[in-house]
Enzyme design. Structure first.
Site, short mmCIF file in Angstrom:
data_model
loop_
_atom_site.label_atom_id
_atom_site.label_comp_id
_atom_site.label_asym_id
_atom_site.label_seq_id
_atom_site.Cartn_x
_atom_site.Cartn_y
_atom_site.Cartn_z
N CYS A 24 0.53 -1.13 -0.16
CA CYS A 24 -0.24 0.46 0.43
C CYS A 24 0.79 1.41 0.02
O CYS A 24 1.11 1.17 -0.83
CB CYS A 24 -1.10 -0.32 1.32
SG CYS A 24 -2.39 1.36 0.92
N HIS A 49 -3.83 -5.55 1.86
CA HIS A 49 -3.40 -5.96 3.52
C HIS A 49 -4.28 -7.19 4.29
O HIS A 49 -4.92 -8.28 3.16
CB HIS A 49 -3.68 -5.03 4.19
CG HIS A 49 -4.43 -4.38 4.25
ND1 HIS A 49 -4.85 -3.49 3.24
CD2 HIS A 49 -5.74 -4.23 5.75
CE1 HIS A 49 -6.58 -2.45 3.99
NE2 HIS A 49 -6.64 -3.94 4.93
N ARG A 94 -12.52 5.31 -2.87
CA ARG A 94 -12.28 4.45 -1.76
C ARG A 94 -12.48 2.81 -2.29
O ARG A 94 -13.43 2.72 -2.75
CB ARG A 94 -12.39 5.05 -0.54
CG ARG A 94 -11.77 4.24 0.55
CD ARG A 94 -10.81 4.88 1.29
NE ARG A 94 -10.15 5.80 1.55
CZ ARG A 94 -9.08 5.53 1.83
NH1 ARG A 94 -8.40 4.46 2.69
NH2 ARG A 94 -8.15 6.89 2.69
#
Lengths: 429, 250
Positions: free
Chosen positions: B105, B202, B139
């Site tokens: 990320c 993640h 997002r």
């Protein structure tokens, strides 16, 4: 003014309760037909509205504030079912107003979800607000914790009287810099306790990492000085007092300092005289809100439910409830109310469970949890995803031992539902 | 910095030094899990792990065998950017030399050429990877499943608003089968360059994807000791967690 909305809303409320349905529908109905209902009703309260928000500990803290104020003779309206959305507040109001829409209360103390609080305070500016913390358990909803901090900041900006802030949470304490109108008070921790509350930013630092220096902090109105097995020391007005505590878990007792600060501020503004000894007695008698460190009885032995929602909370739970002599179950769900993203389990250190192992792991993310424990070298007994069956197994195999269950929110609801079939579980109406 | 030697009962086949970059600022989605998995799997494979941390202003640890970089908020990226620039030459040299690295990320973005934030400022990257990132209002959040040639199916969770596009100097880690990945247009996820694995996933990435963990370990051991003789990690729960995650609707 007589409006039909209240009787109609109350009627819907009664019907949905008969059906055992959700608590928000009547709120939705009354909001649709009478959008000004909530604002109008709450504006009649002589001491206004106090909002409690933050990512963690809202329910128990709100309960504490309510009981502290009631000990001072105040009539308090609150959204007790934990339905902490605007609609839930409207629904709770419907239950308490009379048929003409009048609310018999001195003040409202409302628990509000961070995101929904913003809508609420735009319509009903609170006289008081208490902002607890910004922890990392809601990232999948808000994206970034800085965003959550902005939501809390908005609540503070809309507050007309007093804002009570957590001095030890940098994202919350920082809100003070942006405020011009309201008075700002803090609740805080003794330096010796700071290490038990690692901030999310420090969580991952490995054992042996230096503890960051404690920066200069503002004076706090109430400071938690010490936490004992069943008592605690709080300092306020320059005096340290010791009080027994029914609440367990360091985080709950820190929130007691928050509740004291808010209740004292409300009383100090002329609502009541804030009698020192009755306040402390009330604080010592507060029992945990449902599922938050509750102790139930199964087969004549205690079964403790410890709600875990984020890395700090899980760490503190493990620290506050040592595993020695207990059968342990961990139940992890990833429904919307739990948070979908369970990455944070990797930020919890499970070493303390290594000596005794974990007897049962369950919930929709049971395999992730078992994997996490494996990497901390914690022995795992059984792993399953069916909470009802796994709980039954856990109770059967753990006969003769007290039990402890660490669980996420919806896992807790499922476990309470199952336990209510075999033991008496407090009913929250 | 915290040296952590996991002493095993049998003789160690050697020491492997894992350096985490900026764990204070760039570690927000359980990135600690990736370090923990490497530490534990190194032990299971018979090696002695040493976990070291590098934060802003620290001396860079000597002899790093594996580099780990995690996710962070935009504010964290701003805090580390100058220090990272001062280490650009060192990290680029290591990358070109074939050091294994896992970049998740935020660190994936900063190892690229730049991150143009939505509000305006451009955070320069260190140009190890031929990628660029643009901040957006959208997002991208949710479970991700990636098909890769090298590591099979890679499972994880994404949560980012920066969208990354790959230049000709890197390969994608894989093709998105569920979720979004690097950006909302080309269906690719992550980047591969020499022995670097970069990804938006993640979750943490390594626990449920032990093939990637073992790739980093094997590469590090071979670079240092010539050959790698694996141990036999018990991946029972990893397999179950993967099967369960792959089956779930979201």
């Amino acid at each position: 003014m007589f409006s039909l909305s209240v009787p109609l809303g109350k009627f819907v409320r009664r019907v949905t309760r008969l059906r055992g349905g959700g608590s928000a529908l009547p709120g939705l109905v009354v909001e649709k037909i009478d959008p000004g209902f909530m604002q109008r009703t709450l504006s009649t309260l002589p001491h206004g509205v106090a909002v409690v928000s933050g990512t963690n500990g809202k329910t128990t803290t709100t309960k504490m504030v309510v009981e502290l104020l009631e000990s001072q003779g105040l009539k308090v309206f609150t959204n007790r079912t934990g339905s902490n959305f605007t609609r839930g507040v409207a629904a709770a109001l419907l239950g308490d107003v009379d048929w003409r829409g009048r609310l018999d209360a001195d003040i409202a103390v409302l628990e509000l979800d961070e995101a929904h609080a913003v809508h609420f305070v735009n319509r009903v500016p609170p006289r008081y607000s208490l902002l607890l913390n910004v922890l990392r358990d809601q990232l999948d909803r808000f994206g970034e914790i800085d965003k959550t901090a902005q939501l809390l900041q908005h609540i503070a900006v809309k507050t007309t009287g007093t804002v009570v802030l957590n001095r030890e949470d940098p994202r919350v304490a920082r809100i003070a810099d942006t405020l011009h109108g309201p008075e700002v008070l803090y609740f805080g921790l003794d330096d010796s306790l700071l290490g038990t509350f690692p901030s999310d930013d420090e969580l991952r630092a490995g054992p042996g990492s230096p503890i960051p220096a404690v920066p200069e902090r503002p004076q706090a109105d109430v400071v938690l000085r010490r936490v004992g097995a069943d008592d605690a020391d709080f300092e306020y007005d320059g005096v340290t007092v010791t009080t027994g505590m029914k609440l367990r878990g360091v985080y709950n007792i820190f929130n007691a300092a928050a509740a004291l600060a808010l209740a004292r501020s409300i009383c100090g503004s002329g609502a009541a005289t804030a009698d020192h000894s009755t306040l402390l007695r009330a604080l010592s008698e507060v029992a945990p809100a449902f599922g938050r460190g509750e102790s139930l009885t199964v087969d004549g032995l205690p079964l403790d439910l410890v709600l875990v929602k984020n890395p700090s909370g899980f760490r503190l739970g493990l620290k506050s409830f040592p595993s020695g002599g207990y059968a342990t179950m961990i139940a992890i769900n990833d429904n919307y109310a739990d948070g979908r993203d369970m990455s944070w389990l990797w930020d919890v250190d499970f070493d303390s469970l290594r000596a005794e192992g974990v007897d049962q792991v369950t919930g929709s993310r049971a395999y992730d949890m078992a994997l996490r424990l494996q990497y901390d070298e914690v022995q795992v007994g059984a792993v399953g995803t069916d909470i009802a069956a796994d709980l039954a197994d856990f109770i059967r195999k753990g006969k003769g031992k007290p039990k402890r269950v660490f669980c996420t929110y919806t896992a807790m609801l499922a476990i309470r539902r199952e336990l209510s079939k075999i033991t008496t579980v407090e009913v929250v109406s | 910095m915290t040296p952590d030697s996991g002493a095993g009962t049998t003789a160690s086949k050697g020491t492997i030094r894992v350096v985490q970059l900026y764990p204070r600022e760039m570690n927000i989605y359980g990135d600690w899990g990736n370090a923990l998995v490497l530490r534990q799997r190194l032990k299971w494979h018979g090696y002695t792990p040493e976990l070291l941390e590098y934060d802003v202003g620290d001396e860079f640890p000597e002899g790093a065998d594996i580099i780990l970089g995690g996710g962070g908020q935009d504010s964290g990226q701003l805090v580390i950017q100058d220090d990272l620039q001062s280490r650009a030459g060192l990290l680029k040299g290591m990358a070109e030399d074939g050091a294994p690295m896992l970049l998740i990320c935020g660190m994936y973005q900063l190892f690229g050429r730049f991150f143009k934030t939505r509000s305006g400022p451009v955070i320069p990257g260190i140009g190890v990877l031929d990628v660029e990132t643009h901040g957006t209002d959208e997002r991208l959040i949710g479970n991700v499943k990636v098909t890769t040639a090298e590591f099979g199916e890679v499972l994880g969770y994404e949560n980012h608003s920066g969208q990354t596009t790959l230049g000709p100097g890197v390969e994608p880690l894989g093709t998105v089968a569920k979720g979004t990945g690097n950006n909302s247009s080309d269906g690719q996820e992550g980047a591969r360059y020499r022995n670097i694995v970069a990804s938006y996933l993640h979750g943490s990435l390594l626990p449920k994807n032990p093939a990637i963990a073992d790739f980093l370990i094997r590469t590090a051991v071979e670079r240092k000791y010539g050959t790698f003789t694996p141990g036999e990690p018990d991946d029972r729960y990893a397999v179950l967690a993967r099967e369960h995650a792959a089956r779930r609707p979201r």
